[in-house]
Motif scaffolding. Structure first.
Motif, PDB file in Angstrom:
ATOM      1  N   CYS A  69      30.982  28.752  28.064  1.00  0.00           N
ATOM      2  CA  CYS A  69      30.963  28.482  26.899  1.00  0.00           C
ATOM      3  C   CYS A  69      31.733  29.067  26.535  1.00  0.00           C
ATOM      4  O   CYS A  69      31.850  29.736  25.228  1.00  0.00           O
ATOM      5  N   LYS A  70      33.104  29.584  26.682  1.00  0.00           N
ATOM      6  CA  LYS A  70      33.697  30.676  26.181  1.00  0.00           C
ATOM      7  C   LYS A  70      34.850  29.700  25.418  1.00  0.00           C
ATOM      8  O   LYS A  70      35.614  30.789  24.660  1.00  0.00           O
ATOM      9  N   GLY A  71      34.492  28.463  25.220  1.00  0.00           N
ATOM     10  CA  GLY A  71      35.492  27.690  24.145  1.00  0.00           C
ATOM     11  C   GLY A  71      37.252  28.066  24.618  1.00  0.00           C
ATOM     12  O   GLY A  71      37.756  26.634  24.639  1.00  0.00           O
ATOM     13  N   HIS A  72      37.769  28.791  25.124  1.00  0.00           N
ATOM     14  CA  HIS A  72      39.153  28.525  25.926  1.00  0.00           C
ATOM     15  C   HIS A  72      39.182  29.173  27.357  1.00  0.00           C
ATOM     16  O   HIS A  72      38.385  30.056  27.045  1.00  0.00           O
ATOM     17  N   TYR A  73      39.834  29.025  28.175  1.00  0.00           N
ATOM     18  CA  TYR A  73      40.309  29.220  29.400  1.00  0.00           C
ATOM     19  C   TYR A  73      41.823  29.511  29.214  1.00  0.00           C
ATOM     20  O   TYR A  73      42.428  29.135  29.417  1.00  0.00           O
ATOM     21  N   THR A  74      41.646  30.990  30.535  1.00  0.00           N
ATOM     22  CA  THR A  74      43.540  31.542  30.134  1.00  0.00           C
ATOM     23  C   THR A  74      43.499  31.965  31.549  1.00  0.00           C
ATOM     24  O   THR A  74      42.504  32.105  32.683  1.00  0.00           O
ATOM     25  N   GLU A  75      44.682  31.602  32.088  1.00  0.00           N
ATOM     26  CA  GLU A  75      45.626  31.998  33.478  1.00  0.00           C
ATOM     27  C   GLU A  75      45.193  33.713  33.688  1.00  0.00           C
ATOM     28  O   GLU A  75      44.630  34.201  35.055  1.00  0.00           O
ATOM     29  N   ARG A  76      45.439  34.740  32.592  1.00  0.00           N
ATOM     30  CA  ARG A  76      44.623  35.974  33.124  1.00  0.00           C
ATOM     31  C   ARG A  76      43.273  35.823  33.268  1.00  0.00           C
ATOM     32  O   ARG A  76      42.817  36.707  34.477  1.00  0.00           O
ATOM     33  N   ALA A  77      42.381  35.146  33.092  1.00  0.00           N
ATOM     34  CA  ALA A  77      40.884  35.163  33.119  1.00  0.00           C
ATOM     35  C   ALA A  77      40.224  34.571  34.436  1.00  0.00           C
ATOM     36  O   ALA A  77      39.827  35.287  35.195  1.00  0.00           O
ATOM     37  N   ALA A  78      41.731  34.116  34.812  1.00  0.00           N
ATOM     38  CA  ALA A  78      41.595  33.072  36.292  1.00  0.00           C
ATOM     39  C   ALA A  78      41.186  34.685  36.922  1.00  0.00           C
ATOM     40  O   ALA A  78      41.300  34.665  38.418  1.00  0.00           O
ATOM     41  N   ALA A  79      42.905  34.991  36.812  1.00  0.00           N
ATOM     42  CA  ALA A  79      43.364  36.036  38.310  1.00  0.00           C
ATOM     43  C   ALA A  79      42.710  37.106  37.603  1.00  0.00           C
ATOM     44  O   ALA A  79      41.580  37.238  38.658  1.00  0.00           O
ATOM     45  N   LYS A  80      41.531  37.627  36.805  1.00  0.00           N
ATOM     46  CA  LYS A  80      40.510  38.426  36.811  1.00  0.00           C
ATOM     47  C   LYS A  80      39.147  38.177  37.582  1.00  0.00           C
ATOM     48  O   LYS A  80      38.315  38.518  38.693  1.00  0.00           O
ATOM     49  N   VAL A  81      38.502  37.331  38.021  1.00  0.00           N
ATOM     50  CA  VAL A  81      37.995  36.606  38.070  1.00  0.00           C
ATOM     51  C   VAL A  81      38.301  36.707  39.604  1.00  0.00           C
ATOM     52  O   VAL A  81      37.329  36.924  40.592  1.00  0.00           O
ATOM     53  N   THR A  82      39.218  36.019  40.154  1.00  0.00           N
ATOM     54  CA  THR A  82      40.196  35.414  41.185  1.00  0.00           C
ATOM     55  C   THR A  82      39.854  37.088  42.607  1.00  0.00           C
ATOM     56  O   THR A  82      39.589  37.244  43.421  1.00  0.00           O
ATOM     57  N   LYS A  83      40.047  38.109  41.593  1.00  0.00           N
ATOM     58  CA  LYS A  83      40.885  39.160  42.029  1.00  0.00           C
ATOM     59  C   LYS A  83      39.219  39.849  42.333  1.00  0.00           C
ATOM     60  O   LYS A  83      38.481  40.781  43.704  1.00  0.00           O
TER      61      LYS A  83
END
Length: 462
Positions: free
Chosen positions: A152-166
């Motif tokens: 739903c966000k429309g774009h996805y970033t490496e930073r977002a992936a890092a936060k989820v993984t953390k």
């Protein structure tokens, strides 16, 4: 087992444990419900220790169904006195057919009671039990599944992936510090608390989790195929499996597809054992070397040299998420995540259609349905017979969700047919216990009585 659920009808499902009689709606979409006497005589068995000593229906008003799992159905419920909303999972005793099933539910409750209050773990409130069912009341998560929110966000970033993984690895740390191996970390088991932009991501399902002591090893094959560590398949594992599963999720977050892929569960298992991870395909050239190195070390096939939970959390890419680059990984990643998520939901829907058609007690009806599908009357169902049978009972495999999935992925219609056929093949693989390529009546009866969301506990794959 499944816990707090917010999205409609996820996970493999069964018929309701009993009919819930709707009364006057309080508001749009919400109903008061009261239990209705079941026609099935369940064996008298006590499942959980120290349940809340009262009738759950005296304290809570049940609302709409939120989702279904292997044994349970989750409803929104409201505390009558305060009108505060919760989620309640009802686990029918009629579904608990073996001592292992009973022990699984008992252990799930014990683990949820044992886990500390934590912002990224769904809060457990209380457990009830009566002659028909066990009821687990917990925090209601209404923000949707992890992958759905990404789409739903429309774009996805490496930073977002890092936060989820953390967040996921922090959950692992809490589990391990409290003597629990999760054993089923996957995107579907993480929900957002609400729809706000900064909503907390919460682990919701401890149905396959287990208590452990330092140095203790386990041999049961449990979990979800894409996320299983190789040592699970080799039947000798410990808490390191959770880091592997988190690494698989991170890989998907960064490129949109799982690292180990095949047409069926056996092929996935073989790919995991081979351990070849692709870092060449798009969009890996856009991903930082720090992120790739972390994924490689979390997916180390040797559990003893694999990164520990603490080492992952101390990794600079995880520790300093605000400094990770915030450039979009590209529309292809978002679309792949969407397709992967939709495919899983569709497969689960297809795998439960037969089990949803008849209640457990109607053995004669099961035989009637089997005979209807068994065209050549040889006592087994082939691929074509099962496919035609699904169509005859009103569940042809082509589905609006699949149409949308294939339109998004590829306009070539031949791939639509291939996808439908693969779902049938997957059903046969799961149900065909003697692996002769056909479903016998006994296998069909077990499928109908148990449902299609098969746990993989102690079932050899290789």
């Amino acid at each position: 087992m499944g816990s707090c659920i917010s999205s409609p009808a996820k996970s493999g499902a069964h018929k309701k444990y009993k009919e819930l009689k709707p009364v006057t709606p309080k508001s749009s979409g919400e109903f008061n419900v009261t239990p209705r006497k079941s026609s099935v005589a369940f064996r008298s068995v006590t499942v959980i220790a120290n349940p809340t000593p009262s009738n759950i229906f005296d304290k809570y008003r049940f609302g709409k169904e939120l989702g279904r799992g292997e044994f349970g159905i989750t409803h929104r419920c409201f505390e009558i006195e305060t009108d505060e909303a919760f989620a309640c999972k009802t686990i029918a005793k009629s579904k608990l057919r073996t001592e292992i099933d009973i022990e699984d539910v008992r252990r799930e409750v014990e683990i949820m009671r044992h886990m500390p209050k934590h912002p990224n773990i769904v809060s457990f409130r209380e457990a009830y039990e009566d002659k028909d069912a066990v009821y687990l009341v917990m925090e209601l998560c209404e923000g949707g599944e992890l992958f759905d929110k990404i789409v739903c966000k429309g774009h996805y970033t490496e930073r977002a992936a890092a936060k989820v993984t953390k967040t996921i690895v922090e959950v692992c740390k809490v589990c391990h510090e409290h003597g629990v191996i999760h054993r089923d970390l996957k995107p579907e088991n993480f929900l957002f608390a609400d729809a706000s932009e900064n909503s907390q991501l919460k682990a919701i399902d401890f149905g396959l989790s287990i208590f452990f002591e330092p140095g203790q090893r386990f041999s049961e094959i449990v979990g979800s195929p894409y996320y299983m560590a190789p040592e699970i398949l080799r039947r000798n594992y410990g808490p390191e499996v959770d880091v592997w599963s988190a690494g698989v999720i991170l890989y998907i977050l960064l490129c949109g597809v799982p690292p180990f892929w095949a047409e069926n569960e056996e092929g996935i298992a073989q790919a995991i054992i081979r351990g070849n991870v692709d870092f060449e395909r798009d969009p890996w050239q856009k991903v930082s070397e720090e992120a790739k190195e972390l994924v490689k070390n979390m997916l180390d096939p040797n559990p003893y040299s694999r990164l520990t939970v603490q080492e992952v959390l101390e990794n600079p890419w995880i520790q300093n998420t605000d400094q990770v680059r915030n450039v979009s990984l590209g529309e292809n990643v978002r679309m792949r995540i969407k397709q992967f998520s939709m495919m899983n939901k569709f497969k689960k829907k297809a795998l439960r259609v037969v089990a949803e058609n008849l209640p457990n007690e109607q053995i004669d009806k099961i035989k009637e349905m089997f005979d209807m599908m068994d065209k050549d009357k040889n006592g087994t169902l082939t691929f074509e017979e099962l496919k035609d049978g699904l169509r005859m009972i009103g569940h042809p495999i082509p589905d609006p969700d699949v149409q949308m999935l294939m339109d998004a992925a590829d306009s070539r219609r031949k791939r639509h047919t291939k996808l439908n056929d693969q779902v049938i093949q997957d059903i046969i693989f799961d149900v065909d216990l003697d692996k002769d390529g056909r479903i016998s009546f006994d296998e069909f009866k077990a499928m109908m009585k148990t449902g299609m969301d098969w746990k993989m506990a102690s079932r050899p794959i290789l």
